[in-house]
Design an enzyme around this catalytic site. Sequence first.
Site, PDB file in Angstrom:
ATOM      1  N   SER A   1      17.081 -37.358  29.877  1.00 50.23           N
ATOM      2  CA  SER A   1      17.029 -36.667  28.581  1.00 50.23           C
ATOM      3  C   SER A   1      16.021 -37.255  27.596  1.00 50.23           C
ATOM      4  O   SER A   1      15.787 -36.658  26.544  1.00 50.23           O
ATOM      5  CB  SER A   1      18.408 -36.679  27.929  1.00 50.23           C
ATOM      6  OG  SER A   1      19.222 -35.748  28.577  1.00 50.23           O
TER       7      SER A   1
ATOM      8  N   TYR B   1      23.401 -38.024  21.687  1.00 45.75           N
ATOM      9  CA  TYR B   1      24.639 -37.384  22.170  1.00 45.75           C
ATOM     10  C   TYR B   1      25.697 -37.355  21.071  1.00 45.75           C
ATOM     11  O   TYR B   1      25.395 -37.177  19.899  1.00 45.75           O
ATOM     12  CB  TYR B   1      25.204 -38.113  23.405  1.00 45.75           C
ATOM     13  CG  TYR B   1      24.219 -38.363  24.507  1.00 45.75           C
ATOM     14  CD1 TYR B   1      23.422 -37.324  25.006  1.00 45.75           C
ATOM     15  CD2 TYR B   1      24.092 -39.617  25.082  1.00 45.75           C
ATOM     16  CE1 TYR B   1      22.535 -37.562  26.040  1.00 45.75           C
ATOM     17  CE2 TYR B   1      23.208 -39.846  26.125  1.00 45.75           C
ATOM     18  CZ  TYR B   1      22.436 -38.821  26.587  1.00 45.75           C
ATOM     19  OH  TYR B   1      21.565 -39.057  27.591  1.00 45.75           O
TER      20      TYR B   1
ATOM     21  N   VAL C   1      20.482 -40.378  30.452  1.00 49.87           N
ATOM     22  CA  VAL C   1      21.534 -40.939  31.302  1.00 49.87           C
ATOM     23  C   VAL C   1      21.032 -42.021  32.255  1.00 49.87           C
ATOM     24  O   VAL C   1      21.830 -42.730  32.861  1.00 49.87           O
ATOM     25  CB  VAL C   1      22.273 -39.861  32.145  1.00 49.87           C
ATOM     26  CG1 VAL C   1      23.252 -39.089  31.313  1.00 49.87           C
ATOM     27  CG2 VAL C   1      21.300 -38.985  32.872  1.00 49.87           C
TER      28      VAL C   1
ATOM     29  N   TYR D   1      12.852 -27.866  34.506  1.00 44.31           N
ATOM     30  CA  TYR D   1      13.703 -28.794  33.741  1.00 44.31           C
ATOM     31  C   TYR D   1      14.061 -30.016  34.594  1.00 44.31           C
ATOM     32  O   TYR D   1      13.951 -31.162  34.147  1.00 44.31           O
ATOM     33  CB  TYR D   1      14.968 -28.048  33.272  1.00 44.31           C
ATOM     34  CG  TYR D   1      16.030 -28.946  32.692  1.00 44.31           C
ATOM     35  CD1 TYR D   1      16.003 -29.326  31.350  1.00 44.31           C
ATOM     36  CD2 TYR D   1      17.076 -29.429  33.497  1.00 44.31           C
ATOM     37  CE1 TYR D   1      16.981 -30.172  30.829  1.00 44.31           C
ATOM     38  CE2 TYR D   1      18.042 -30.266  32.987  1.00 44.31           C
ATOM     39  CZ  TYR D   1      17.989 -30.641  31.656  1.00 44.31           C
ATOM     40  OH  TYR D   1      18.952 -31.477  31.155  1.00 44.31           O
TER      41      TYR D   1
ATOM     42  N   LYS E   1      13.354 -34.890  26.461  1.00 46.99           N
ATOM     43  CA  LYS E   1      13.646 -33.645  25.731  1.00 46.99           C
ATOM     44  C   LYS E   1      12.837 -33.457  24.442  1.00 46.99           C
ATOM     45  O   LYS E   1      12.387 -32.351  24.153  1.00 46.99           O
ATOM     46  CB  LYS E   1      15.155 -33.529  25.477  1.00 46.99           C
ATOM     47  CG  LYS E   1      15.921 -33.265  26.791  1.00 46.99           C
ATOM     48  CD  LYS E   1      17.411 -33.123  26.619  1.00 46.99           C
ATOM     49  CE  LYS E   1      18.022 -32.506  27.863  1.00 46.99           C
ATOM     50  NZ  LYS E   1      18.836 -33.288  28.705  1.00 46.99           N
TER      51      LYS E   1
END
Length: 506
Positions: free
Chosen positions: A151, A331, A349, A279, A154
């Site tokens: 992530s 998060y 992660v 992705y 992103k």
Amino acid sequence: MIKSDNNLIRAVSFNARNEIADKEFFDMLSQQGIEQYDPRLVPVRQILNSLKTDKSGVRKIDQKTLTRLLGEKRLLQQTIRKQQIIPDFSGFTATLDHIFNHVKKVRGGEVANYIPQLASVAPDLYALSICTIDGQVYSLGDHTTKFSLQSTNKPINYALALEELGEETVHRHVGKEPSGVSFNALTLNARGLPHNPLINAGAIMCSSLIQRQMAAAEKFDFILDVWQKLNGIDRPTFNNSMYLSEKSSADRNFALAYFMRENGAFPPNTNVEKVLDFYFQCCAIESNTDMLARAAATFANSGVNPFTNEKVLAPETVKKCLSMMHSCGMYDYSGEFSFRIGLPAKSGVSGAIWMVIPNLMGIAIYSPGLDECGNSLRGIKVAEELVSHFNFHHYDSLKVENAQKQDPRRKKYETKVNAVMSLVFAASAGDLDEMRRLHAVGVDLNESDYDGRTALHLAAAENQTEAVKYLLKNGAHRDPVDRWGATPLDDAKRARHKDIIALLEK
Ligand code: GLN
């Protein structure tokens, strides 16, 4: 050609024969955070390579060659003068060493296991890298070990969507609010859109928005190009097994994508399978903390890479991206993180976190053990330690001196000298408001200047009765001696300030 003066030459420690070995020269640069591999040093390395080596393979730089080198690069002059954004770089990195080693003792956390290839990563890996907007770098631990971005990629795809399509179009497909639920929760906002671009649904959405006309291979190369430009030096690699592993265990991400399609969230004619494939590829791009810190430094530098000077992203894009990271990057811990750490950040992660201190530096931390929110356990600890030592929290004031926190943007003695001088001046002027303020931000009332003169000396000498009372009441020592052996009482007696004498003799 830049003129270099003799003072600059004198700042370099030459040996008796007025030479410096190339290694020592690079060590001197390294102390200031400028490393040999820095692309800005290419012309310098070329000149050095043209020098003859002696029997032991050493190249000696004499004063004439140094003058030539200094003329070649403003960077060298800036480095020798310690004029970068962090002037006392070795002092700063000493604190980083301390923080790194302290947090190293922290154990625990779970390596993410919902992607099989992530589950097999060594849990004890640990790395920290920083890079300033002037390209000063420092790294510790496993900083060359590669990990998958997950992530942490992103914000980049969001930034690229903004650059290509503009805010309005992008946010017709994705919201701007924290979701309040986990990063892969099967949920959309009231408009049937993903909550924000930094959770899975929003990132899948951004993946669908960027470069829609490109073929898959072209689009992936485009992303790698951007990552290379962001870090300014290395081309990231791709972990195919990570990609395959995620793809074969990604029911939740498929579900999210179909859920969004059902809600009409995608632009017309979106091929959901292709979007998901892209992705997963982005999540499996590999970086190390050095590369990630340099990319973060480009964000800190408003989109301009410090090493290549290339404008990779527009300042407006960076601003939007950092705002999003500030509110949604960590998060379920995002609110807590922005409250306690006060910096835009993004975690993944794989155990990586990158953070941005605008106009100062980028930071990357890697340690795969995750806490219950899915953030790197040691990563969060390092962030906490950083803001407890330095005034890095967004709302730490840079204007008001905060004696508890260091400001690495300052010269070595600047913070201390400023604080002491302000206090001593305030005391001699009897400015109680200013004395109270300085005391409140943690300035030690017993601190003295280079001559050993304390606030009490000055207040006594200048007949500032209220200031003397305030100092005594708040713990100032009664009898400090200055470098001439005089106490505040001696000063008061010399000037025949009766009230002050009485106060000090009490
Ligand atoms: N590839 C991961 C996923 O989609 C990324 C999630 C993350 O790092 N939080 O589940």
